[in-house]
Design a protein around this motif. Sequence first.
Motif, PDB file in Angstrom:
ATOM      1  N   ILE A  48       0.838  -1.203   0.000  1.00 14.09           N
ATOM      2  CA  ILE A  48       0.000   0.000   0.000  1.00 14.09           C
ATOM      3  C   ILE A  48       0.875   1.255   0.000  1.00 14.09           C
ATOM      4  O   ILE A  48       0.606   2.205  -0.741  1.00 14.09           O
ATOM      5  CB  ILE A  48      -0.971  -0.015   1.196  1.00 14.09           C
ATOM      6  CG1 ILE A  48      -1.947  -1.193   1.056  1.00 14.09           C
ATOM      7  CG2 ILE A  48      -1.731   1.299   1.296  1.00 14.09           C
ATOM      8  CD1 ILE A  48      -2.810  -1.438   2.273  1.00 14.09           C
ATOM      9  N   ARG A  49       1.921   1.267   0.821  1.00  9.13           N
ATOM     10  CA  ARG A  49       2.836   2.422   0.851  1.00  9.13           C
ATOM     11  C   ARG A  49       3.449   2.654  -0.532  1.00  9.13           C
ATOM     12  O   ARG A  49       3.546   3.796  -1.004  1.00  9.13           O
ATOM     13  CB  ARG A  49       3.952   2.202   1.870  1.00  9.13           C
ATOM     14  CG  ARG A  49       3.595   2.560   3.281  1.00  9.13           C
ATOM     15  CD  ARG A  49       4.815   2.616   4.188  1.00  9.13           C
ATOM     16  NE  ARG A  49       5.759   1.520   4.021  1.00  9.13           N
ATOM     17  CZ  ARG A  49       5.655   0.333   4.631  1.00  9.13           C
ATOM     18  NH1 ARG A  49       4.644   0.090   5.444  1.00  9.13           N
ATOM     19  NH2 ARG A  49       6.564  -0.602   4.427  1.00  9.13           N
ATOM     20  N   LYS A  50       3.873   1.573  -1.171  1.00  9.28           N
ATOM     21  CA  LYS A  50       4.468   1.678  -2.504  1.00  9.28           C
ATOM     22  C   LYS A  50       3.440   2.245  -3.494  1.00  9.28           C
ATOM     23  O   LYS A  50       3.760   3.127  -4.298  1.00  9.28           O
ATOM     24  CB  LYS A  50       4.954   0.302  -2.971  1.00  9.28           C
ATOM     25  CG  LYS A  50       5.677   0.324  -4.292  1.00  9.28           C
ATOM     26  CD  LYS A  50       6.223  -1.057  -4.634  1.00  9.28           C
ATOM     27  CE  LYS A  50       6.903  -1.063  -5.981  1.00  9.28           C
ATOM     28  NZ  LYS A  50       7.399  -2.392  -6.342  1.00  9.28           N
ATOM     29  N   ALA A  51       2.202   1.757  -3.420  1.00  9.52           N
ATOM     30  CA  ALA A  51       1.140   2.261  -4.297  1.00  9.52           C
ATOM     31  C   ALA A  51       0.885   3.745  -4.035  1.00  9.52           C
ATOM     32  O   ALA A  51       0.727   4.528  -4.978  1.00  9.52           O
ATOM     33  CB  ALA A  51      -0.140   1.455  -4.084  1.00  9.52           C
ATOM     34  N   CYS A  52       0.879   4.142  -2.766  1.00 14.93           N
ATOM     35  CA  CYS A  52       0.651   5.549  -2.410  1.00 14.93           C
ATOM     36  C   CYS A  52       1.753   6.451  -2.960  1.00 14.93           C
ATOM     37  O   CYS A  52       1.508   7.622  -3.252  1.00 14.93           O
ATOM     38  CB  CYS A  52       0.525   5.715  -0.895  1.00 14.93           C
ATOM     39  SG  CYS A  52      -1.033   5.078  -0.239  1.00 14.93           S
ATOM     40  N   GLY A  53       2.941   5.906  -3.120  1.00 19.05           N
ATOM     41  CA  GLY A  53       4.036   6.661  -3.704  1.00 19.05           C
ATOM     42  C   GLY A  53       3.955   6.756  -5.214  1.00 19.05           C
ATOM     43  O   GLY A  53       4.507   7.673  -5.824  1.00 19.05           O
ATOM     44  N   ARG A  54       3.267   5.807  -5.829  1.00 22.22           N
ATOM     45  CA  ARG A  54       3.185   5.769  -7.298  1.00 22.22           C
ATOM     46  C   ARG A  54       1.942   6.442  -7.851  1.00 22.22           C
ATOM     47  O   ARG A  54       1.941   6.892  -8.998  1.00 22.22           O
ATOM     48  CB  ARG A  54       3.195   4.316  -7.780  1.00 22.22           C
ATOM     49  CG  ARG A  54       4.520   3.617  -7.563  1.00 22.22           C
ATOM     50  CD  ARG A  54       4.502   2.194  -8.080  1.00 22.22           C
ATOM     51  NE  ARG A  54       4.288   2.153  -9.524  1.00 22.22           N
ATOM     52  CZ  ARG A  54       3.980   1.065 -10.198  1.00 22.22           C
ATOM     53  NH1 ARG A  54       3.847  -0.091  -9.569  1.00 22.22           N
ATOM     54  NH2 ARG A  54       3.811   1.104 -11.494  1.00 22.22           N
ATOM     55  N   ALA A  55       0.847   6.489  -7.080  1.00 25.19           N
ATOM     56  CA  ALA A  55      -0.438   6.967  -7.590  1.00 25.19           C
ATOM     57  C   ALA A  55      -0.916   8.205  -6.835  1.00 25.19           C
ATOM     58  O   ALA A  55      -0.604   8.395  -5.665  1.00 25.19           O
ATOM     59  CB  ALA A  55      -1.484   5.856  -7.469  1.00 25.19           C
ATOM     60  N   ARG A  56      -1.689   9.010  -7.517  1.00 29.35           N
ATOM     61  CA  ARG A  56      -2.271  10.193  -6.885  1.00 29.35           C
ATOM     62  C   ARG A  56      -3.261   9.795  -5.807  1.00 29.35           C
ATOM     63  O   ARG A  56      -3.327  10.395  -4.748  1.00 29.35           O
ATOM     64  CB  ARG A  56      -2.961  11.067  -7.934  1.00 29.35           C
ATOM     65  CG  ARG A  56      -3.433  12.419  -7.389  1.00 29.35           C
ATOM     66  CD  ARG A  56      -4.116  13.275  -8.438  1.00 29.35           C
ATOM     67  NE  ARG A  56      -5.361  12.719  -8.920  1.00 29.35           N
ATOM     68  CZ  ARG A  56      -6.505  12.689  -8.237  1.00 29.35           C
ATOM     69  NH1 ARG A  56      -6.566  13.165  -7.029  1.00 29.35           N
ATOM     70  NH2 ARG A  56      -7.586  12.157  -8.769  1.00 29.35           N
ATOM     71  N   LEU A  65      -1.361   2.604   8.325  1.00 27.54           N
ATOM     72  CA  LEU A  65      -2.035   3.057   7.112  1.00 27.54           C
ATOM     73  C   LEU A  65      -2.510   4.499   7.223  1.00 27.54           C
ATOM     74  O   LEU A  65      -2.561   5.221   6.218  1.00 27.54           O
ATOM     75  CB  LEU A  65      -3.204   2.126   6.783  1.00 27.54           C
ATOM     76  CG  LEU A  65      -2.814   0.687   6.435  1.00 27.54           C
ATOM     77  CD1 LEU A  65      -4.057  -0.164   6.240  1.00 27.54           C
ATOM     78  CD2 LEU A  65      -1.921   0.639   5.203  1.00 27.54           C
ATOM     79  N   LYS A  66      -2.828   4.949   8.416  1.00 28.34           N
ATOM     80  CA  LYS A  66      -3.334   6.313   8.603  1.00 28.34           C
ATOM     81  C   LYS A  66      -2.291   7.375   8.259  1.00 28.34           C
ATOM     82  O   LYS A  66      -2.636   8.540   8.096  1.00 28.34           O
ATOM     83  CB  LYS A  66      -3.845   6.503  10.034  1.00 28.34           C
ATOM     84  CG  LYS A  66      -5.165   5.795  10.259  1.00 28.34           C
ATOM     85  CD  LYS A  66      -5.656   5.968  11.679  1.00 28.34           C
ATOM     86  CE  LYS A  66      -6.959   5.218  11.874  1.00 28.34           C
ATOM     87  NZ  LYS A  66      -7.445   5.294  13.247  1.00 28.34           N
ATOM     88  N   ARG A  67      -1.047   6.998   8.111  1.00 25.19           N
ATOM     89  CA  ARG A  67       0.012   7.944   7.725  1.00 25.19           C
ATOM     90  C   ARG A  67      -0.063   8.313   6.250  1.00 25.19           C
ATOM     91  O   ARG A  67       0.521   9.310   5.830  1.00 25.19           O
ATOM     92  CB  ARG A  67       1.382   7.351   8.026  1.00 25.19           C
ATOM     93  CG  ARG A  67       1.646   7.217   9.495  1.00 25.19           C
ATOM     94  CD  ARG A  67       3.063   6.723   9.740  1.00 25.19           C
ATOM     95  NE  ARG A  67       3.007   5.732  10.802  1.00 25.19           N
ATOM     96  CZ  ARG A  67       3.733   4.653  10.878  1.00 25.19           C
ATOM     97  NH1 ARG A  67       4.614   4.380   9.959  1.00 25.19           N
ATOM     98  NH2 ARG A  67       3.599   3.819  11.881  1.00 25.19           N
ATOM     99  N   SER A  68      -0.754   7.508   5.470  1.00 18.23           N
ATOM    100  CA  SER A  68      -0.858   7.760   4.023  1.00 18.23           C
ATOM    101  C   SER A  68      -1.956   8.785   3.762  1.00 18.23           C
ATOM    102  O   SER A  68      -3.113   8.549   4.091  1.00 18.23           O
ATOM    103  CB  SER A  68      -1.151   6.460   3.280  1.00 18.23           C
ATOM    104  OG  SER A  68      -0.116   5.535   3.502  1.00 18.23           O
TER     105      SER A  68
END
Length: 185
Positions: free
Chosen positions: A92-100, A123-126
Amino acid sequence: MAFKATVYKIELQISDMDRHYYATHPLTLARHPSETEQRLMVRLLAFALNADERLEFGKGLSTDDEPDLWLKERNGDIDLWIDLGQPEPARIRKACGRARQVVVISYGGRSADIWWDKNAEELKRSRNLTIIDIAEATVEALAAIAERGLRVQCLIQDGHIQILAGDSVIGIDPQVRMAPVRAGR
Protein backbone atom coordinates in the motif's frame (compact mmCIF):
# COMPACT_ATOMS: atom_id res chain seq x y z
CA MET A 1 -1.75 -29.51 -16.71
CA ALA A 2 -2.21 -25.72 -16.50
CA PHE A 3 -5.63 -24.40 -15.62
CA LYS A 4 -7.11 -21.63 -17.74
CA ALA A 5 -8.96 -18.54 -16.62
CA THR A 6 -12.75 -18.55 -16.76
CA VAL A 7 -14.08 -15.69 -18.88
CA TYR A 8 -17.10 -13.66 -17.75
CA LYS A 9 -18.85 -11.31 -20.20
CA ILE A 10 -20.65 -8.64 -18.22
CA GLU A 11 -22.73 -5.70 -19.36
CA LEU A 12 -22.56 -3.15 -16.55
CA GLN A 13 -24.95 -0.21 -16.66
CA ILE A 14 -24.01 2.48 -14.14
CA SER A 15 -26.14 5.35 -12.86
CA ASP A 16 -23.97 7.14 -10.31
CA MET A 17 -25.92 10.14 -9.08
CA ASP A 18 -23.15 11.05 -6.61
CA ARG A 19 -20.60 11.62 -9.41
CA HIS A 20 -23.09 12.35 -12.23
CA TYR A 21 -21.67 9.43 -14.20
CA TYR A 22 -24.00 7.45 -16.46
CA ALA A 23 -22.66 4.81 -18.83
CA THR A 24 -22.85 1.22 -19.98
CA HIS A 25 -19.63 -0.77 -19.98
CA PRO A 26 -19.27 -4.10 -21.83
CA LEU A 27 -16.67 -5.87 -19.69
CA THR A 28 -14.69 -9.06 -20.10
CA LEU A 29 -13.35 -10.33 -16.79
CA ALA A 30 -10.97 -13.27 -16.63
CA ARG A 31 -11.25 -15.18 -13.36
CA HIS A 32 -7.87 -16.67 -12.48
CA PRO A 33 -8.14 -20.32 -11.30
CA SER A 34 -7.13 -19.21 -7.79
CA GLU A 35 -9.68 -16.37 -7.70
CA THR A 36 -13.06 -16.92 -6.06
CA GLU A 37 -16.35 -15.67 -7.48
CA GLN A 38 -16.56 -13.45 -4.40
CA ARG A 39 -13.36 -11.65 -5.37
CA LEU A 40 -14.41 -11.45 -9.02
CA MET A 41 -17.65 -9.74 -8.03
CA VAL A 42 -15.83 -7.35 -5.68
CA ARG A 43 -13.66 -6.42 -8.70
CA LEU A 44 -16.86 -5.69 -10.63
CA LEU A 45 -18.18 -3.59 -7.73
CA ALA A 46 -14.86 -1.70 -7.55
CA PHE A 47 -15.18 -0.92 -11.25
CA ALA A 48 -18.74 0.34 -10.78
CA LEU A 49 -17.77 2.58 -7.85
CA ASN A 50 -14.88 4.18 -9.76
CA ALA A 51 -16.10 3.87 -13.34
CA ASP A 52 -14.38 5.99 -15.92
CA GLU A 53 -13.68 5.49 -19.60
CA ARG A 54 -9.96 5.06 -18.79
CA LEU A 55 -10.41 2.70 -15.80
CA GLU A 56 -8.77 -0.66 -16.57
CA PHE A 57 -8.41 -4.00 -14.89
CA GLY A 58 -4.79 -4.72 -13.97
CA LYS A 59 -3.15 -8.11 -13.95
CA GLY A 60 -3.97 -8.30 -10.24
CA LEU A 61 -3.25 -11.77 -8.93
CA SER A 62 -0.62 -12.55 -11.53
CA THR A 63 1.74 -9.62 -10.82
CA ASP A 64 2.94 -7.59 -7.86
CA ASP A 65 3.56 -4.43 -9.90
CA GLU A 66 -0.05 -3.79 -10.91
CA PRO A 67 -3.24 -3.22 -8.96
CA ASP A 68 -6.55 -4.96 -9.49
CA LEU A 69 -7.80 -1.82 -11.27
CA TRP A 70 -6.16 1.43 -12.24
CA LEU A 71 -6.77 4.67 -14.04
CA LYS A 72 -3.80 6.17 -15.82
CA GLU A 73 -3.36 9.65 -17.22
CA ARG A 74 -2.51 9.97 -20.88
CA ASN A 75 1.13 10.64 -19.95
CA GLY A 76 1.32 7.32 -18.05
CA ASP A 77 1.00 8.75 -14.52
CA ILE A 78 -1.25 6.69 -12.28
CA ASP A 79 -4.26 8.70 -11.15
CA LEU A 80 -6.04 5.89 -9.28
CA TRP A 81 -4.75 2.55 -7.93
CA ILE A 82 -7.32 0.07 -6.57
CA ASP A 83 -6.39 -3.06 -4.62
CA LEU A 84 -8.81 -5.63 -3.22
CA GLY A 85 -8.65 -7.69 -0.08
CA GLN A 86 -6.07 -7.21 2.62
CA PRO A 87 -2.80 -6.16 1.00
CA GLU A 88 0.40 -5.84 2.97
CA PRO A 89 1.10 -2.31 4.27
CA ALA A 90 4.38 -2.23 2.29
CA ARG A 91 2.42 -2.76 -0.94
CA ILE A 92 0.00 0.00 0.00
CA ARG A 93 2.84 2.42 0.85
CA LYS A 94 4.47 1.68 -2.50
CA ALA A 95 1.14 2.26 -4.30
CA CYS A 96 0.65 5.55 -2.41
CA GLY A 97 4.04 6.66 -3.70
CA ARG A 98 3.19 5.77 -7.30
CA ALA A 99 -0.44 6.97 -7.59
CA ARG A 100 -2.27 10.19 -6.88
CA GLN A 101 -5.05 8.27 -5.12
CA VAL A 102 -5.11 4.72 -3.71
CA VAL A 103 -8.24 2.80 -2.75
CA VAL A 104 -8.27 -0.53 -0.92
CA ILE A 105 -11.57 -2.40 -0.91
CA SER A 106 -11.42 -4.93 1.87
CA TYR A 107 -13.89 -7.75 2.36
CA GLY A 108 -13.93 -11.00 4.23
CA GLY A 109 -15.80 -10.21 7.42
CA ARG A 110 -13.81 -10.87 10.57
CA SER A 111 -10.49 -11.31 8.74
CA ALA A 112 -10.92 -7.80 7.25
CA ASP A 113 -11.55 -6.43 10.75
CA ILE A 114 -8.42 -8.14 12.07
CA TRP A 115 -6.37 -6.82 9.13
CA TRP A 116 -7.62 -3.28 9.80
CA ASP A 117 -7.00 -3.48 13.55
CA LYS A 118 -3.45 -4.72 12.93
CA ASN A 119 -2.54 -2.13 10.26
CA ALA A 120 -4.71 0.95 10.91
CA GLU A 121 -2.09 3.09 12.65
CA GLU A 122 0.48 2.51 9.92
CA LEU A 123 -2.03 3.06 7.11
CA LYS A 124 -3.33 6.31 8.60
CA ARG A 125 0.01 7.94 7.72
CA SER A 126 -0.86 7.76 4.02
CA ARG A 127 -2.53 10.99 2.93
CA ASN A 128 -3.84 9.68 -0.41
CA LEU A 129 -5.37 6.41 0.83
CA THR A 130 -9.01 5.39 1.14
CA ILE A 131 -10.01 2.11 2.80
CA ILE A 132 -13.53 0.78 2.15
CA ASP A 133 -14.98 -2.38 3.67
CA ILE A 134 -17.73 -4.46 2.08
CA ALA A 135 -19.71 -6.69 4.44
CA GLU A 136 -19.24 -10.43 4.10
CA ALA A 137 -22.98 -11.04 3.56
CA THR A 138 -22.95 -8.53 0.70
CA VAL A 139 -20.00 -10.26 -0.96
CA GLU A 140 -21.80 -13.62 -0.69
CA ALA A 141 -24.93 -12.08 -2.25
CA LEU A 142 -22.84 -10.72 -5.13
CA ALA A 143 -21.20 -14.11 -5.68
CA ALA A 144 -24.64 -15.72 -5.83
CA ILE A 145 -25.53 -13.70 -8.96
CA ALA A 146 -22.23 -14.39 -10.76
CA GLU A 147 -22.74 -15.87 -14.22
CA ARG A 148 -20.46 -16.08 -17.23
CA GLY A 149 -22.94 -13.94 -19.17
CA LEU A 150 -24.39 -11.27 -16.89
CA ARG A 151 -26.31 -8.01 -17.24
CA VAL A 152 -26.02 -5.78 -14.19
CA GLN A 153 -27.43 -2.39 -13.31
CA CYS A 154 -25.67 -0.41 -10.61
CA LEU A 155 -27.40 2.56 -9.03
CA ILE A 156 -25.40 4.80 -6.68
CA GLN A 157 -26.90 7.62 -4.64
CA ASP A 158 -25.80 9.20 -1.36
CA GLY A 159 -23.14 6.50 -0.90
CA HIS A 160 -25.72 3.69 -1.11
CA ILE A 161 -25.35 1.17 -3.92
CA GLN A 162 -28.05 -0.98 -5.42
CA ILE A 163 -27.13 -3.85 -7.74
CA LEU A 164 -29.84 -5.30 -9.96
CA ALA A 165 -29.28 -8.51 -11.93
CA GLY A 166 -32.19 -10.59 -13.16
CA ASP A 167 -34.63 -10.89 -10.24
CA SER A 168 -31.94 -10.09 -7.66
CA VAL A 169 -31.62 -6.75 -5.91
CA ILE A 170 -28.62 -6.26 -3.61
CA GLY A 171 -28.33 -3.20 -1.40
CA ILE A 172 -24.79 -2.23 -0.43
CA ASP A 173 -23.68 0.29 2.18
CA PRO A 174 -19.87 0.28 2.11
CA GLN A 175 -18.11 1.21 5.33
CA VAL A 176 -15.44 3.84 4.79
CA ARG A 177 -12.75 3.00 7.32
CA MET A 178 -10.43 5.76 6.19
CA ALA A 179 -10.49 8.59 3.67
CA PRO A 180 -8.12 11.45 2.85
CA VAL A 181 -8.78 14.69 4.67
CA ARG A 182 -9.94 17.28 2.17
CA ALA A 183 -8.40 20.76 2.17
CA GLY A 184 -10.47 23.29 4.05
CA ARG A 185 -11.94 20.81 6.54
